[in-house]
Design an enzyme around this catalytic site. Structure first.
Site, PDB file in Angstrom:
ATOM      1  N   LYS A  13       0.824  -1.217   0.000  1.00  0.00           N
ATOM      2  CA  LYS A  13       0.000   0.000   0.000  1.00  0.00           C
ATOM      3  C   LYS A  13       0.858   1.268   0.000  1.00  0.00           C
ATOM      4  O   LYS A  13       0.600   2.196  -0.756  1.00  0.00           O
ATOM      5  CB  LYS A  13      -0.931   0.037   1.220  1.00  0.00           C
ATOM      6  CG  LYS A  13      -1.914  -1.106   1.292  1.00  0.00           C
ATOM      7  CD  LYS A  13      -2.912  -0.931   2.420  1.00  0.00           C
ATOM      8  CE  LYS A  13      -2.317  -0.925   3.819  1.00  0.00           C
ATOM      9  NZ  LYS A  13      -1.768  -2.215   4.246  1.00  0.00           N
ATOM     10  N   ARG A  88      -9.697   0.621   8.774  1.00  0.00           N
ATOM     11  CA  ARG A  88      -9.293  -0.762   9.003  1.00  0.00           C
ATOM     12  C   ARG A  88     -10.433  -1.572   9.610  1.00  0.00           C
ATOM     13  O   ARG A  88     -10.307  -2.781   9.732  1.00  0.00           O
ATOM     14  CB  ARG A  88      -8.122  -0.781   9.991  1.00  0.00           C
ATOM     15  CG  ARG A  88      -6.757  -1.064   9.368  1.00  0.00           C
ATOM     16  CD  ARG A  88      -5.791  -1.049  10.505  1.00  0.00           C
ATOM     17  NE  ARG A  88      -4.495  -1.598  10.314  1.00  0.00           N
ATOM     18  CZ  ARG A  88      -3.440  -0.920   9.887  1.00  0.00           C
ATOM     19  NH1 ARG A  88      -3.558   0.315   9.477  1.00  0.00           N
ATOM     20  NH2 ARG A  88      -2.260  -1.489   9.870  1.00  0.00           N
ATOM     21  N   ARG A 160      12.067  -3.077  11.952  1.00  0.00           N
ATOM     22  CA  ARG A 160      11.032  -2.445  12.768  1.00  0.00           C
ATOM     23  C   ARG A 160      10.431  -3.493  13.690  1.00  0.00           C
ATOM     24  O   ARG A 160      10.244  -4.634  13.279  1.00  0.00           O
ATOM     25  CB  ARG A 160       9.932  -1.936  11.825  1.00  0.00           C
ATOM     26  CG  ARG A 160       9.720  -0.461  11.853  1.00  0.00           C
ATOM     27  CD  ARG A 160       8.841  -0.001  10.727  1.00  0.00           C
ATOM     28  NE  ARG A 160       7.499  -0.599  10.736  1.00  0.00           N
ATOM     29  CZ  ARG A 160       6.555  -0.299   9.851  1.00  0.00           C
ATOM     30  NH1 ARG A 160       6.791   0.574   8.895  1.00  0.00           N
ATOM     31  NH2 ARG A 160       5.377  -0.864   9.903  1.00  0.00           N
ATOM     32  N   ARG A 171      -0.392  -9.470  12.802  1.00  0.00           N
ATOM     33  CA  ARG A 171      -1.000  -8.344  12.075  1.00  0.00           C
ATOM     34  C   ARG A 171      -1.793  -8.842  10.860  1.00  0.00           C
ATOM     35  O   ARG A 171      -2.855  -8.321  10.552  1.00  0.00           O
ATOM     36  CB  ARG A 171       0.087  -7.353  11.616  1.00  0.00           C
ATOM     37  CG  ARG A 171       0.652  -6.513  12.763  1.00  0.00           C
ATOM     38  CD  ARG A 171       1.943  -5.839  12.371  1.00  0.00           C
ATOM     39  NE  ARG A 171       1.768  -4.767  11.411  1.00  0.00           N
ATOM     40  CZ  ARG A 171       2.716  -4.363  10.565  1.00  0.00           C
ATOM     41  NH1 ARG A 171       3.893  -4.952  10.541  1.00  0.00           N
ATOM     42  NH2 ARG A 171       2.493  -3.362   9.755  1.00  0.00           N
TER      43      ARG A 171
END
Ligand code: AMP
Length: 217
Positions: A13, A88, A160, A171
């Protein structure tokens, strides 16, 4: 042009949003980036969401909606925007419709980037970021020139926290649980465009730009 990009973390994205931003000259709004910036700046919002981001859970809807409404009131959003990572959940999609209604505006298209869990895990666990300038690399598709050092700063690249494999899988599953209902929400409104996101990102960008040009013609 008002666009929403839907797709699991790692579906591409962010990269696509940058291509669309320069093509259509509208801002790219990533709620994830806004939260990470707030954490880095140590603001009140940052302190509220830091633990949530580290664990890979979702920030409560009312906090996200408030941040988005403030962002959309800025003048650069007058001709449109590209949302990446928002909405979301269905309550967020309903809130977005209400915010846009107040602005006498509506979404033009929702691009749904379809991708498998296997590809997402491979892509995200190979992602590295420069802790100094934030530049993003990928050890498979966008390697730094020197080992694991930033091309611009020479600093050692890091992974990260939310790109670690167990967090990535969490996730991805959370995405399907919370975000998949959005696919039917936008399909029912006839603005959903499905795209296979397993392909090369340049091909993906030209394919999406072509489809969006048709939407606005
Ligand atoms: P992202 O970079 O879009 O994957 O977002 C990173 C993290 O920010 C997510 O794992 C969530 O904790 C939080 N976040 C970003 N956007 C939203 C949203 N629309 N709703 C809830 N949490 C979000």
């Amino acid at each position: 042009m008002r666009i929403v990009l839907l797709g699991a973390p790692g579906a591409g994205k962010g990269t696509l949003a940058k291509d669309l931003m320069s093509h259509f000259r509208i801002p790219h709004i990533s709620t994830g980036d806004m939260f990470r910036e707030a954490v880095a700046a140590g603001t009140e919002l940052g302190r509220k969401v830091q633990g949530i981001l580290e664990s890979g859970s979702l920030v409560p809807d009312e906090i996200v909606n408030q941040v988005v409404e403030q962002r959309l009131s800025k003048s650069d959003c007058q001709n449109g925007f590209i949302f990446d990572g928002y909405p979301r959940t269905v309550p967020q999609a309903i809130a977005l419709d209400e915010i846009l209604l107040k602005m006498s505006a509506k979404l033009d298209a929702v691009i749904y980037l379809e991708i498998s869990e296997q590809t997402v895990v491979k892509r995200l666990t190979s992602r590295r970021v420069c802790p100094k300038c934030g530049r993003i690399y990928n050890m498979i598709s966008m390697r730094p020139k020197n080992d694991e050092l930033c091309d611009d700063c020479g600093v050692k690249l890091i992974i990260r926290d939310d790109d670690k494999e167990e967090v990535v899988r969490k996730r991805y599953r959370l995405y399907h649980e919370m975000t998949e209902p959005l696919v039917s929400y936008y399909q029912d409104r006839n603005i959903l465009i499905r795209v296979n996101s397993e392909i090369d990102h340049q091909d993906l960008a030209s394919q999406v730009i072509k489809v969006l040009e048709k939407v606005i013609s």
